[in-house]
Design a protein around this motif. Sequence first.
Motif, mmCIF file in Angstrom:
data_model
loop_
_atom_site.group_PDB
_atom_site.id
_atom_site.type_symbol
_atom_site.label_atom_id
_atom_site.label_comp_id
_atom_site.label_asym_id
_atom_site.label_seq_id
_atom_site.Cartn_x
_atom_site.Cartn_y
_atom_site.Cartn_z
ATOM 1 N N ASP A 119 -2.536 -1.438 7.963
ATOM 2 C CA ASP A 119 -1.238 -2.037 7.690
ATOM 3 C C ASP A 119 -0.565 -2.364 9.014
ATOM 4 O OD1 ASP A 119 0.717 -3.050 6.022
ATOM 5 O OD2 ASP A 119 1.538 -1.111 5.435
ATOM 6 N N ALA B 89 -11.079 0.025 -0.562
ATOM 7 C CA ALA B 89 -12.058 -0.387 -1.572
ATOM 8 C C ALA B 89 -12.960 -1.500 -1.078
ATOM 9 C CB ALA B 89 -11.342 -0.837 -2.840
ATOM 10 N N LEU C 242 -4.548 -5.624 -0.946
ATOM 11 C CA LEU C 242 -4.214 -4.294 -1.449
ATOM 12 C C LEU C 242 -5.463 -3.445 -1.623
ATOM 13 C CD1 LEU C 242 -1.754 -2.631 -2.273
ATOM 14 C CD2 LEU C 242 -2.048 -3.459 -4.593
ATOM 15 N N GLN C 243 -6.545 -4.028 -2.139
ATOM 16 C CA GLN C 243 -7.793 -3.300 -2.290
ATOM 17 C C GLN C 243 -8.379 -2.933 -0.929
ATOM 18 O OE1 GLN C 243 -10.376 -5.639 -4.785
ATOM 19 N NE2 GLN C 243 -9.132 -5.293 -6.616
ATOM 20 N N LEU D 221 2.350 3.326 -1.940
ATOM 21 C CA LEU D 221 2.473 3.734 -3.343
ATOM 22 C C LEU D 221 3.512 4.826 -3.567
ATOM 23 C CD1 LEU D 221 -1.319 3.726 -4.258
ATOM 24 C CD2 LEU D 221 0.384 1.949 -4.708
ATOM 25 N N ALA E 286 0.817 -1.209 0.000
ATOM 26 C CA ALA E 286 0.000 0.000 0.000
ATOM 27 C C ALA E 286 0.855 1.265 0.000
ATOM 28 C CB ALA E 286 -0.926 -0.011 1.212
ATOM 29 N N GLN F 21 -6.656 -2.478 1.828
ATOM 30 C CA GLN F 21 -5.813 -1.422 2.386
ATOM 31 C C GLN F 21 -6.131 -0.063 1.756
ATOM 32 O OE1 GLN F 21 -1.936 -3.356 1.736
ATOM 33 N NE2 GLN F 21 -1.665 -3.316 3.971
ATOM 34 N N ALA F 22 -6.524 -0.070 0.494
ATOM 35 C CA ALA F 22 -6.854 1.169 -0.194
ATOM 36 C C ALA F 22 -8.261 1.658 0.166
ATOM 37 C CB ALA F 22 -6.740 0.975 -1.708
#
Length: 183
Positions: free
Chosen positions: A160, A183, A177-178, A111, A109, A180-181
């Motif tokens: 995280d 979503a 990942l989704q 980025l 995550a 964590q974002a």
Amino acid sequence: MSRRFTILSTGITLAIAIAILLLMARPPLCTCGELGLWGPVGPKQSQMLTDWYSLSHFIHGFLFFGILWLVARRWPLRFRFLVALAVETAWEIAENTPLVIDRYREATAALGYSGDSIVNSVSDILMMALGFLAARKLPLWASILIVLLLELVPLLAIRDNLTLNVLMLVAPSDAILQWQAGA
């Protein structure tokens, strides 16, 4: 091995880490020009003295203490501490190489992660040392409780923690990942 030798070795290890990180062109402080106690999620994370991932490094100390107790309990405690310090220092240097920074960017995550400032790296090493020394004094049940708490708090706060960080570096998951974002 004396206490003086351990302190001197710790100082030398930190000085070597700083020198290597400088040679790697890591910024000594946040490129924003500030030196703060806490780097929140965002561009100042991993740039200030501490951040959410400082908790992970504290946990490293508990883990290194436990592992070294299991595999080398006959070694003097100070020697086990110096081994843990060397491993953590090596990780801090490796973590700030382009290869690992790019891996964080593509698989986790993090980025916009650009690596740690030197002050943050030194703080991370010292957080491990504090965790190691805390683990030495605490009963096993308290150590386990602290590790669980230090994993749960950032999981709830920033989605995280050490476990997810390692998992995403080793075996990335789109579902995680989704999540964590958000979503």
